[in-house]
Design a protein around this motif. Structure first.
Motif, PDB file in Angstrom:
ATOM      1  N   ALA A   1       0.831  -1.194   0.000  1.00 15.88           N
ATOM      2  CA  ALA A   1       0.000   0.000   0.000  1.00 15.88           C
ATOM      3  C   ALA A   1       0.872   1.252   0.000  1.00 15.88           C
ATOM      4  O   ALA A   1       1.732   1.423   0.859  1.00 15.88           O
ATOM      5  N   ALA A   2       0.638   2.127  -0.975  1.00 15.49           N
ATOM      6  CA  ALA A   2       1.375   3.381  -1.062  1.00 15.49           C
ATOM      7  C   ALA A   2       0.759   4.422  -0.133  1.00 15.49           C
ATOM      8  O   ALA A   2      -0.455   4.489   0.035  1.00 15.49           O
ATOM      9  N   PHE A   3       1.602   5.240   0.460  1.00 14.89           N
ATOM     10  CA  PHE A   3       1.154   6.362   1.276  1.00 14.89           C
ATOM     11  C   PHE A   3       2.325   7.326   1.422  1.00 14.89           C
ATOM     12  O   PHE A   3       3.447   7.034   1.013  1.00 14.89           O
ATOM     13  N   SER A   4       2.059   8.483   1.971  1.00 15.82           N
ATOM     14  CA  SER A   4       3.112   9.457   2.219  1.00 15.82           C
ATOM     15  C   SER A   4       3.036   9.930   3.656  1.00 15.82           C
ATOM     16  O   SER A   4       1.989   9.852   4.308  1.00 15.82           O
ATOM     17  N   VAL A   5       4.161  10.439   4.147  1.00 15.54           N
ATOM     18  CA  VAL A   5       4.199  11.080   5.459  1.00 15.54           C
ATOM     19  C   VAL A   5       4.719  12.496   5.271  1.00 15.54           C
ATOM     20  O   VAL A   5       5.513  12.772   4.367  1.00 15.54           O
ATOM     21  N   ILE A   6       4.259  13.411   6.110  1.00 20.09           N
ATOM     22  CA  ILE A   6       4.685  14.798   6.006  1.00 20.09           C
ATOM     23  C   ILE A   6       4.794  15.423   7.390  1.00 20.09           C
ATOM     24  O   ILE A   6       3.934  15.228   8.247  1.00 20.09           O
ATOM     25  N   ASP A   7       5.891  16.157   7.579  1.00 16.69           N
ATOM     26  CA  ASP A   7       6.086  16.980   8.769  1.00 16.69           C
ATOM     27  C   ASP A   7       5.750  18.406   8.361  1.00 16.69           C
ATOM     28  O   ASP A   7       6.537  19.060   7.668  1.00 16.69           O
ATOM     29  N   ILE A   8       4.582  18.892   8.746  1.00 20.37           N
ATOM     30  CA  ILE A   8       4.122  20.202   8.298  1.00 20.37           C
ATOM     31  C   ILE A   8       4.759  21.343   9.082  1.00 20.37           C
ATOM     32  O   ILE A   8       4.541  22.511   8.760  1.00 20.37           O
ATOM     33  N   THR A   9       5.583  21.016  10.084  1.00 19.40           N
ATOM     34  CA  THR A   9       6.277  22.060  10.845  1.00 19.40           C
ATOM     35  C   THR A   9       7.623  22.410  10.232  1.00 19.40           C
ATOM     36  O   THR A   9       8.233  23.414  10.623  1.00 19.40           O
ATOM     37  N   THR A  10       8.109  21.602   9.305  1.00 19.98           N
ATOM     38  CA  THR A  10       9.408  21.839   8.665  1.00 19.98           C
ATOM     39  C   THR A  10       9.162  22.229   7.218  1.00 19.98           C
ATOM     40  O   THR A  10       8.825  21.375   6.387  1.00 19.98           O
TER      41      THR A  10
END
Length: 268
Positions: free
Chosen positions: A247-256
């Protein structure tokens, strides 16, 4: 919680051949805990981040085993019959539903003309995400498609989206779908250089993490794959990944964040 406007992303779930392994993986990577599976609904188990419902996983339905897992994003609708007709009129296909899911609500499973599969949810007692854009929770999603103009036409006919073009993206063909002034969904054209022909069109879901690099390390240590990144953007530091069951997915740190926000212009 107020019912979300039509077309707003409101829930995400996935089916896995090994649901217990998926729970261990996402528990390690995103810090999720899980409710007891509900046998009335195929052992569907909600995932929680800091006590807030953020997603769900379930075993693959009998007869469908052996395929790669995939995340399904649900878009809000007040009227499933009307949405189903809009899907057909716009050249898409209704794969399942409309159907009621107890008193939780109702659903459709839909495929757009380019092959992107997504869900539609009419809220009942279950209105969707309890939290968004906090660690472990949904943050954003993008339609990855080789049929970009067809996707723009389809989604803006089915939902009340304004199609807006994002400029200065390094040659990428990238639009966003907006409700009023709020962008709620992205659309990325898949190019041959980065996406081999065997990779189907799909909806890529982003989950928020406090540290992108740490999340990537947890993914690879737990048997997942890094497809792209990590990379800094004006929206956050993100990486595109695959879990051990495909399963494809992404992660993101929206503070950086890094760089200036791109210019966005109306297309329709």
């Amino acid at each position: 919680m107020a019912v979300r406007p039509e077309g707003t992303p409101c829930w995400a779930d996935a089916m896995f051949d090994d649901a217990d392994a998926a729970k261990r993986f996402y528990g390690d990577v995103l810090g999720w805990t899980f409710a007891e599976p509900d046998p009335r609904f195929g052992d569907y188990a909600q995932a929680y981040a800091d006590g807030k419902a953020v997603a769900a996983v379930s075993p693959t339905m009998p007869g469908m085993e052996g395929g790669a897992g995939a995340w399904c994003l649900y878009l809000a609708s007040p009227d499933l019959d009307a949405t189903a007709q809009k899907v057909r009129d716009a050249g898409g296909e209704v794969l399942m539903g409309p159907m009621d899911v107890g008193d939780f609500g109702g659903m459709l499973l839909v495929r757009d003309p380019g092959g992107v599969v997504f869900g539609v949810w009419r809220a009942g007692t279950h209105q969707g995400f309890d939290a968004e854009a906090v660690p472990g929770a949904y943050c954003w999603a993008e339609v990855y498609t080789r049929e970009a103009p067809a996707a723009d036409t389809f989604f803006s006919r089915v939902f009340p989206y304004r199609v807006r073009h994002v400029e200065d993206t390094g040659g990428m063909d990238f639009n966003v779908y907006a409700l009023g002034e709020d962008a709620v969904l992205g659309r990325m054209k898949m190019n041959a250089a980065d996406f081999p022909p065997e990779v189907p069109s799909y909806l890529n879901v982003y989950f928020t993490v406090p540290d992108c690099d740490d999340a990537v390390a947890r993914v690879t240590e737990s048997g997942g794959r890094l497809h792209f990144g990590p990379v800094d953007t004006p929206f956050g530091r993100f990486a595109s990944l695959g879990d051990p069951q495909g399963a494809a997915f992404s992660v993101i740190d929206i503070t950086t964040t890094e760089g200036e926000m791109p210019k966005i212009t109306d297309v329709s």
